[in-house]
Design an enzyme around this catalytic site. Structure first.
Site, PDB file in Angstrom:
ATOM      1  N   GLY A  36     -49.318  74.962  21.941  1.00  0.00           N
ATOM      2  CA  GLY A  36     -49.511  74.167  23.163  1.00  0.00           C
ATOM      3  C   GLY A  36     -48.232  73.411  23.512  1.00  0.00           C
ATOM      4  N   HIS A  37     -47.652  72.733  22.516  1.00  0.00           N
ATOM      5  CA  HIS A  37     -46.390  72.010  22.762  1.00  0.00           C
ATOM      6  C   HIS A  37     -45.282  72.979  23.183  1.00  0.00           C
ATOM      7  CE1 HIS A  37     -48.201  69.215  19.614  1.00  0.00           C
ATOM      8  NE2 HIS A  37     -47.995  68.412  20.632  1.00  0.00           N
ATOM      9  N   GLN A  61     -50.717  53.391  19.481  1.00  0.00           N
ATOM     10  CA  GLN A  61     -51.818  54.088  20.168  1.00  0.00           C
ATOM     11  C   GLN A  61     -52.924  54.527  19.218  1.00  0.00           C
ATOM     12  OE1 GLN A  61     -49.039  57.311  21.545  1.00  0.00           O
ATOM     13  NE2 GLN A  61     -50.854  58.583  21.379  1.00  0.00           N
ATOM     14  N   GLY A 150     -49.767  68.049  28.581  1.00  0.00           N
ATOM     15  CA  GLY A 150     -50.865  69.011  28.506  1.00  0.00           C
ATOM     16  C   GLY A 150     -52.147  68.433  29.088  1.00  0.00           C
ATOM     17  N   SER A 189     -52.732  68.972  17.173  1.00  0.00           N
ATOM     18  CA  SER A 189     -52.061  68.708  15.890  1.00  0.00           C
ATOM     19  C   SER A 189     -53.087  68.340  14.823  1.00  0.00           C
ATOM     20  CB  SER A 189     -51.053  67.575  16.042  1.00  0.00           C
ATOM     21  OG  SER A 189     -50.139  67.909  17.052  1.00  0.00           O
TER      22      SER A 189
END
Ligand code: PAF
Length: 280
Positions: A36-37, A61, A150, A189
């Site tokens: 995806g990255h 976060q 994304g 991840s």
């Protein structure tokens, strides 16, 4: 591929490039990279002269300290993946470089409205304060660019768009499609922390989303919600946190099928996964 650890080094190099008319595509990440990255890096490469990727596990976060401690940190795997994808620069600052000993979120004046109250904001208190804080710092460090995010983190994308708009930050946000494993699981991840059994069970999230999408025209919102909950309940290893048919802009639950996004969050053990789909 060049690696920078300080904001000053990064800014020196990027400013020199911009002064000679070059464009920069920026892919912010927390590392533990997957396909995806890499799709974001490749898109950034197509659309810009140079690509910068940041790898920074942002402490502010994480509302769960255990999740922060266990978040995979594997730069030795990440860097060759970036190099192969055509990334030109990697920014890998230490926590102190970004926070100067003060890891407190600094949301300043951004009014998130319902985006700050529902779904991820409701279940991960303070999460978006941390995201806004670091994304602002990363945008300040990286300067004028196109930044690639994304769609898997649908609410994050909406929050970042609001940040850029309300603060007039000279960054264009480019949303990019979710990349899925062959069995439908959205790449994340956190997937690498799943046991083999959890990995198998995790496919129920995307199955529920695809099923709801395929019954979108024929069923009511209440029926679709019930359908999803029934599907998720077939996997005892999965603990549903929320399933929501929501408005794409406000993320408030919909009563009418219009401008919808379908969002899900669930736990497998202590691993929290999210996913979403656009039904039309
Ligand atoms: O999506 C992520 O990986 C992170 O939330 C981000 C945008 C890099 C900020 O830390």
């Amino acid at each position: 591929m060049q690696i920078f650890n300080t904001v000053a080094e990064l800014q020196n190099s990027l400013n020199a490039l911009r002064n000679s008319g070059k464009t920069i595509g920026f892919v912010p990440t927390m590392g533990a990279l997957h396909a995806g990255h890499i799709s974001l890096v490749k898109k950034a490469k197509e659309e810009n002269d140079y690509v910068l990727t940041s790898i920074f596990v942002n402490p502010t976060q994480f509302n769960n300290p255990d999740d922060l401690a266990k978040y995979p940190r594997i730069p030795a795997q990440d860097l060759p993946m970036l190099e192969n994808a055509g990334c030109d620069f990697v920014f890998m600052p230490a926590v102190d470089e970004m926070y100067h000993g003060n890891t407190v979120s600094d949301r300043r004046n951004i009014q998130l409205g319902s985006l700050g109250e529902v779904l991820e904001a409701k279940h991960r208190p303070g999460h978006f304060d941390g995201v806004i804080t670091i994304v602002r710092k990363l945008f300040e460090a990286s300067g004028r660019s196109k930044a690639y995010f994304g769609l898997k983190d649908f609410q994050q994308l909406a929050v970042v768009r609001l940040l850029v708009k309300s603060e007039n930050i000279p960054v264009e946000i480019i949303p990019c499609p979710i990349v899925r494993e062959e069995d439908g699981l959205a790449m994340s991840s956190r997937n690498m922390r799943l046991t083999a059994d959890q990995r198998k069970a995790a496919t129920i999230l995307s199955k529920a989303l695809f099923e709801v999408k395929s019954h979108w025209e024929s069923e009511s919102i209440a029926e679709l919600n019930a359908r999803a909950e029934k599907i998720i309940a077939t996997e005892s290893a999965v603990r549903l946190e929320y399933f929501s048919i929501a408005d794409r802009d406000t993320l408030l639950p919909l009563t009418e099928k219009k401008n919808a996004v379908i969002c899900i969050a669930a736990y497998l053990g202590d691993i929290r996964l999210i996913d979403n789909i656009l039904p039309e």
